[in-house]
Design an enzyme around this catalytic site. Structure first.
Site, short mmCIF file in Angstrom:
data_model
loop_
_atom_site.label_atom_id
_atom_site.label_comp_id
_atom_site.label_asym_id
_atom_site.label_seq_id
_atom_site.Cartn_x
_atom_site.Cartn_y
_atom_site.Cartn_z
N HIS A 1 -5.24 -1.37 -4.41
CA HIS A 1 -5.91 -0.08 -3.56
C HIS A 1 -6.74 0.74 -4.56
CE1 HIS A 1 -2.46 -1.85 -1.62
NE2 HIS A 1 -3.07 -1.68 -0.42
N HIS B 1 -8.15 -1.27 0.77
CA HIS B 1 -7.27 -2.28 0.31
C HIS B 1 -8.24 -3.56 0.14
CE1 HIS B 1 -4.09 -0.23 3.10
NE2 HIS B 1 -5.28 0.53 3.30
N GLN C 1 0.66 -11.26 -2.81
CA GLN C 1 -0.69 -11.05 -2.62
C GLN C 1 -1.38 -10.45 -3.91
OE1 GLN C 1 -0.06 -7.63 0.11
NE2 GLN C 1 -1.02 -8.77 1.69
N ARG D 1 7.36 -11.02 5.38
CA ARG D 1 7.09 -10.46 6.72
C ARG D 1 7.73 -11.93 7.62
NH1 ARG D 1 0.62 -9.18 5.94
NH2 ARG D 1 0.94 -7.70 4.45
N CYS E 1 0.66 -1.16 -0.12
CA CYS E 1 -0.15 0.17 0.12
C CYS E 1 0.93 1.27 0.03
CB CYS E 1 -1.07 -0.01 1.14
SG CYS E 1 -0.47 -0.66 2.76
N LYS F 1 -12.15 -4.59 8.75
CA LYS F 1 -11.87 -5.34 7.52
C LYS F 1 -13.35 -6.23 7.17
CE LYS F 1 -8.47 -7.69 8.96
NZ LYS F 1 -7.46 -8.71 8.95
N ASP G 1 -3.13 -8.05 -4.71
CA ASP G 1 -3.31 -6.46 -4.07
C ASP G 1 -3.84 -5.49 -4.72
OD1 ASP G 1 -3.51 -5.19 -1.60
OD2 ASP G 1 -1.31 -5.12 -1.23
#
Length: 645
Positions: free
Chosen positions: A390, A520, A386, A368, A339, A474, A388
């Site tokens: 945004h 997200h 991910q 991570r 992000c 979330k 991912d």
RNA sequence: GCUGUUGUAGCUCAGGGGUAGAGCACUUCCUUGGUAAGGAAGAGGUCGAGAGUUCAAUUCUCUUCAACAGCUCCA
């Protein structure tokens, strides 16, 4: 004598003498029910069958077939376990021992005594002996003072701590045989109903779930009213293990781990890579159709980027440590999140309210430092990708955008046949607000928007406090694995914080600067975890469009290998994946090997097929579809090989 | 990270103080076949790593690494 009116589930109302017991009501309904009865629901509360009912009530008798019956059964089994343990280990201290979804556990403090498989068996034997004694479970009300005295005398500080937290007047003990426990109940009438017993495992568990407390031994077990049911349960466990993605991933050569590479860092093998890339293709296409713009960002970013986002403060010290440049000592972090990068892409030029929403999508690989004990196959790793994206939008667009993302997640689940997911609204922990950034008003608004969006799509949601990200609430989509463990796949998050921290803005219709809202979202979540759950969901029998090998051409003998090669090339020209098994093996062997590899289609070719320019088609699992020319086969089945639309 | 269990051939596993064994997979040869394992021969292991005890350790002890189960954590 006064009477009480008892309403039964069928709507009928019967009168009984005041103080009637559940067991007597069951007896009055039928002999069979009385035999099967384990507990009783009285005005919504689950009670023992032996507890007198003194007021009018609506009741339901629970048997093994009801959750309430099972819970009483397993709760009583936990007490039976405790009795057996105490008989063999005098002085043992007890924590809590509740029933769970499958069986029960009891947290115990055995001091320094080792407790392994042999000890489990010994306690199991003792339990069976005590079950046969058929001791009744006897409930008694005790005062707080009495309760404290009892456990003080026994020296059980855990129970004392539990009692301290209880209100005088609401404390009950249960006794069976020589064992007395602090317990709210309910319990089955006597130990004799417990016929089949299996202690499953020993594990550590912190007292009251707090890492700072002493670790107790948690012993898991399960019991049944019949031996056969235990056998069946153990069989189901065995079957579930066969679906385990770690086992299938090895067998089907999808992924591997190497100690040399590092723990939690998966290596995608060629077949697994095809699977993963097919999923990516599917998502890329869906995202383009939904108005996303693909972007790409690097694997590392300046530490300052994550200081700004707040991730560094929150996770920095427990994470992979910064990479430092040799000359100026500039610090970079392995990207734990995409992000912040996407925020900086947003900032590359001034944005107008007319430009929004802007949807930036990236298959971003992040790293991570997960705790070593948490690593688990592909579901919990230290490097993962991910799907991912945004979405930067105006406040008035949040709900609409959120709903569109829900639809995307549901498209994924539908395309892959995931029908038993739960939608979890992950909220702040109201007791621990300092764990989060941002103001109450924004959180309340975000939490409301998520719930409304979910409701609008008719999603059944479960709200769970304390599960939010530190920057926002979330909507998480949870799916269970083969061993019934729950994993988060898709996630959608509303975020008012990062846009502020990164000073994102757009010019509104009022010609003033405004802060956009960020959503997200990751429908798969991580490709690694998604593939893991997918493998277990279909037990390695992937849908045709995902299968790493969609077909295998199996010549009857080497004489037909040339023809096989021609078919192989023709299929590859149509973008269909597969191989030619030209080994010097008999057809039965080749079929078996393809079956074991779970190849969806087998094309068998021999003298007959060569003569007619055909292939004989066998499907995985054994069905013979007959002979086709390639064109016939493709016109009939060809579309199943492509991405689902 | 914590507690417990496990670590032997590519895979699944047996063994056990005197420098290792099976099945499958692999290699070579024979076999040329019709819907879930054709036959024979061969090759393959510092018994997770390090240290200690011992005449001798893969086996016993300790340390360490990893995997597994659970707890705690999960941007």
């Amino acid at each position: 004598m006064s009477v009480v009116k008892i309403s039964l589930p069928d709507g009928s109302v019967r009168e009984f003498p005041q103080g009637v017991k559940g067991s007597e009501i069951a007896q009055s309904i039928s002999e069979g029910l009385a035999r099967m009865a384990l507990s009783i629901e009285v005005n919504g509360e689950i009670w023992d069958l032996s507890r007198p009912i003194t007021t009018d009530a609506s009741i339901k008798i629970f048997t093994w077939n009801d959750k309430g019956g099972k819970y009483a059964f397993w709760h009583s089994s936990a007490h039976l376990f405790a009795e057996a343990l105490e008989a063999l280990y005098p002085g043992v201290k007890f924590g809590i021992g509740p029933p769970i979804e499958n069986g029960f556990y009891y947290d115990v403090d055995l001091g320094d005594q080792p407790f392994g498989d042999d000890e489990l068996l010994a306690v199991e034997k003792k339990m069976i002996e005590l079950a046969k004694a058929n001791n009744p479970f006897v409930r008694s009300d005790v005062s707080k003072k009495e309760a404290l005295e009892y456990f003080r005398a026994k020296g059980d500080e855990y129970k004392l701590e539990l009692i301290e937290g209880l209100q005088d007047g609401s404390i009950t003990f249960y006794k069976q045989g020589n064992f007395t426990d602090l317990c709210r109940g309910p319990h089955v009438p006597a130990t004799g109903v417990i016929k089949a017993i299996k202690l499953l495992s020993v594990a550590g568990a912190y007292w009251r779930g707090n890492e700072k407390n002493k670790m107790l031994k948690r012993i898991y077990g399960i019991t049944f009213p019949k031996a056969k049911e235990l056998e069946e349960y153990l069989h189901v466990l065995e079957e579930a293990k066969k679906r385990d993605h770690r086992k299938l991933g090895k067998e089907l050569e999808l992924f591997a781990f190497s100690e040399k590479v590092g723990m939690g860092l998966p290596l995608w093998l060629p077949k697994g890579t095809i699977l993963r890339e097919r999923l990516e293709q599917f998502m890329r296409r869906a995202q383009i159709r939904s108005g996303y713009d693909p972007v790409v960002t690097p694997h590392i970013g300046s530490k300052q980027l994550y200081v700004t986002s707040g991730h560094y403060e929150k996770y920095g010290k427990d994470s992979f440590q910064p990479i430092t440049t040799p000359d100026v000592g500039e610090e970079f972090l392995l990207k734990p999140m995409n992000c912040p990068h996407h925020c900086e892409i947003y900032k590359t030029k001034p944005r107008s309210y007319k430009d929004l929403p802007i949807r930036l999508a990236e298959f971003g690989t992040v790293y991570r430092y997960e705790q070593s004990g948490e690593l688990h196959g592909l579901t919990r790793v230290r490097g993962f990708t991910q799907d991912d994206a945004h979405i930067f939008c105006r406040p008035d667009q949040v709900k609409e955008e959120f709903i569109k993302v829900i639809d995307l997640v549901l498209l994924v689940f539908k395309s892959l046949g995931f029908d038993n997911y739960t939608a979890q609204v992950s909220l702040r922990d109201p007791e621990n607000k300092q764990k989060y950034i941002g103001e109450d008003a924004q959180w309340d608004k975000a939490e409301r928007e998520i719930q409304e969006a979910a409701d609008e799509r008719g999603l059944k949601t479960v709200a769970v406090q304390g599960e939010a990200a530190f920057y926002g609430p979330k909507l998480d989509f949870m799916v269970r694995d083969a061993l019934n463990r729950s994993w988060q796949l898709g996630t959608i998050q509303v975020d008012y914080q990062l846009p502020q921290r990164f000073e994102l803005e757009y010019v509104g219709s009022d010609n003033q600067k405004h802060t956009p809202v960020m959503i997200h979202r990751a429908p798969f979540g991580s490709l690694e975890r998604f593939v893991a759950v997918l493998i277990e969901h279909c037990a390695g029998n992937f849908p045709l469009w995902l299968a790493p090998e969609q077909f295998a051409i199996l010549p009857i003998s080497e004489k037909f290998n040339e023809y096989g090669k021609r078919i192989l090339n023709a299929l590859r020209d149509k973008d269909i994946r597969g191989l030619l098994d030209d080994r010097d093996e008999k057809i039965g062997r080749k079929i078996r090997d393809s079956e074991v590899k779970k190849v969806p289609y087998m094309f068998i070719i021999g003298e007959k097929e060569v003569a007619e320019n055909k292939i004989t088609v066998r499907k995985h699992g054994g069905s013979d579809l007959g002979a086709f020319t390639l064109d016939e086969f493709m016109s009939q089945f060809g579309s199943d090989f492509a991405l689902p639309s």
